[in-house]
Design a protein around this motif. Structure first.
Motif, short mmCIF file in Angstrom:
data_model
loop_
_atom_site.label_atom_id
_atom_site.label_comp_id
_atom_site.label_asym_id
_atom_site.label_seq_id
_atom_site.Cartn_x
_atom_site.Cartn_y
_atom_site.Cartn_z
N VAL A 189 0.85 -1.20 0.00
CA VAL A 189 0.00 0.00 0.00
C VAL A 189 0.88 1.24 0.00
CG1 VAL A 189 -1.61 1.31 1.41
CG2 VAL A 189 -1.93 -1.12 1.11
N PHE A 190 2.04 1.17 0.69
CA PHE A 190 2.91 2.33 0.72
C PHE A 190 3.43 2.63 -0.67
CE2 PHE A 190 5.29 5.41 2.88
CZ PHE A 190 6.52 5.48 2.26
N TYR A 191 3.77 1.58 -1.44
CA TYR A 191 4.25 1.84 -2.79
C TYR A 191 3.15 2.39 -3.67
CZ TYR A 191 8.86 -0.02 -2.07
OH TYR A 191 10.15 -0.20 -1.63
N THR A 192 1.89 1.93 -3.47
CA THR A 192 0.82 2.53 -4.29
C THR A 192 0.65 3.99 -3.91
OG1 THR A 192 -0.75 1.77 -2.65
CG2 THR A 192 -0.47 0.40 -4.60
N MET A 193 0.81 4.29 -2.61
CA MET A 193 0.67 5.68 -2.19
C MET A 193 1.76 6.55 -2.81
SD MET A 193 -1.90 6.32 -0.59
CE MET A 193 -3.13 5.06 -0.66
N VAL A 194 2.95 5.97 -2.99
CA VAL A 194 4.06 6.78 -3.51
C VAL A 194 3.67 7.32 -4.87
CG1 VAL A 194 6.35 6.53 -4.53
CG2 VAL A 194 5.94 5.73 -2.23
N PHE A 195 3.16 6.45 -5.77
CA PHE A 195 2.92 7.02 -7.11
C PHE A 195 1.54 7.61 -7.22
CE2 PHE A 195 0.03 4.26 -9.37
CZ PHE A 195 0.12 3.05 -8.74
N LEU A 196 0.66 7.31 -6.24
CA LEU A 196 -0.66 7.94 -6.30
C LEU A 196 -0.57 9.40 -5.84
CD1 LEU A 196 -3.60 5.68 -5.07
CD2 LEU A 196 -3.36 7.00 -7.17
N SER A 197 0.43 9.72 -4.98
CA SER A 197 0.44 11.07 -4.43
C SER A 197 0.59 12.07 -5.56
CB SER A 197 1.61 11.20 -3.46
OG SER A 197 2.79 10.96 -4.19
N GLY A 198 1.46 11.75 -6.57
CA GLY A 198 1.61 12.68 -7.69
C GLY A 198 0.27 12.88 -8.37
N LEU A 199 -0.44 11.78 -8.57
CA LEU A 199 -1.74 11.85 -9.24
C LEU A 199 -2.69 12.71 -8.42
CD1 LEU A 199 -3.15 9.89 -11.63
CD2 LEU A 199 -4.40 9.13 -9.66
N GLY A 200 -2.64 12.54 -7.07
CA GLY A 200 -3.58 13.23 -6.18
C GLY A 200 -3.51 14.73 -6.38
N GLU A 201 -2.25 15.26 -6.41
CA GLU A 201 -2.11 16.72 -6.55
C GLU A 201 -2.74 17.18 -7.85
OE1 GLU A 201 -1.50 17.87 -3.89
OE2 GLU A 201 -0.87 15.91 -3.19
N LYS A 202 -2.46 16.48 -8.94
CA LYS A 202 -3.01 16.93 -10.25
C LYS A 202 -4.52 16.93 -10.19
CE LYS A 202 0.86 15.26 -13.04
NZ LYS A 202 1.46 14.48 -11.91
N VAL A 203 -5.10 15.87 -9.62
CA VAL A 203 -6.57 15.79 -9.60
C VAL A 203 -7.11 16.95 -8.78
CG1 VAL A 203 -8.48 14.44 -8.68
CG2 VAL A 203 -6.70 13.32 -9.99
N LYS A 204 -6.41 17.29 -7.68
CA LYS A 204 -6.93 18.38 -6.84
C LYS A 204 -6.91 19.68 -7.61
CE LYS A 204 -6.54 16.66 -2.18
NZ LYS A 204 -5.47 15.65 -1.92
N GLN A 205 -5.78 19.93 -8.35
CA GLN A 205 -5.76 21.18 -9.13
C GLN A 205 -6.92 21.17 -10.14
OE1 GLN A 205 -1.89 20.54 -10.49
NE2 GLN A 205 -1.05 21.00 -8.45
N LEU A 206 -7.11 20.02 -10.80
CA LEU A 206 -8.19 19.94 -11.79
C LEU A 206 -9.51 20.27 -11.12
CD1 LEU A 206 -8.61 18.89 -14.78
CD2 LEU A 206 -9.46 16.81 -13.71
N LEU A 207 -9.72 19.71 -9.91
CA LEU A 207 -11.00 19.92 -9.23
C LEU A 207 -11.19 21.40 -8.92
CD1 LEU A 207 -11.28 16.96 -6.69
CD2 LEU A 207 -12.18 17.20 -8.99
#
Lengths: 64, 126
Positions: free
Chosen positions: B39-57
């Motif tokens: 789960v930690f490794y999924t979080m590592v590459f998801l965090s980059g995605l999270g920021e982009k989605v937040k800006q989009l939102l």
């Protein structure tokens, strides 16, 4: 961080089970139980920082 | 990164089976450690995605806050499913089942405000 924590837990598990066997055969069952309990608590202490750090990242990630 | 996750999964499974064979408690500890690492490794590459989605939102304006709750629901289901899986592995499926029910109800409770705003807009239209 990484694979070595799994190795550490496995090592503790094997050592504790060997210690438990030795204690059991020398007639001290209760100490064997205490040794395995101590091993378990040690492993849980190792796991706690990982668990809390992980839940912090999840919390910030999904803004829960 | 992918290979490391595969290695962790296989290694964790082998060691967990070995310890479960001896009726040893460490089996569950290894299962917890392995799944936490993955789960930690999924979080590592998801965090980059999270920021982009937040800006989009935020760029989307008013619709953003509903998608934020969607994001929150995603997190809740993910964490509840993770923990329920570990509990099921350890052998007590009832705890896992209770956890899943709790996750579902939590998600439903999150969706209530959205439903109410939907009802208002629909009634306003009619």
């Amino acid at each position: 961080m990484g694979v070595n924590i799994i190795f550490k837990i496995a090592a503790v598990g094997i050592l504790v089970s060997v210690l438990g066997q030795v204690l059991k055969h020398s007639g001290r069952e209760d100490q064997a139980f205490l040794a395995s309990l101590a091993g378990l608590i040690l492993v849980l202490f190792w796991l706690l920082p990982y668990i809390s750090e992980l839940f912090r990242t999840i919390e910030t990630m999904f803004s829960l | 990164m992918l290979w490391k996750v595969l290695l962790i999964a296989l290694l964790g499974t082998c060691l967990a089976v070995y310890f479960k064979e001896q009726k040893n408690v460490m089996g569950t500890a290894i299962v917890i450690a392995a799944s936490l690492l993955i789960v930690f490794y999924t979080m590592v590459f998801l965090s980059g995605l999270g920021e982009k989605v937040k800006q989009l939102l935020s760029a989307m304006g008013s619709g953003g806050k509903y998608l934020m709750t969607l994001f929150k629901m995603l997190g809740i289901t993910y964490v509840c499913d993770l923990t329920a899986g570990i509990c099921k592995d350890a052998g007590n499926a009832s705890i896992a089942h209770q956890l899943q029910i709790f996750g579902k109800l939590l998600v439903i409770s999150l969706s209530v405000p959205i439903l109410s705003t939907l009802m208002e807009t629909v009634s306003a239209l009619l």
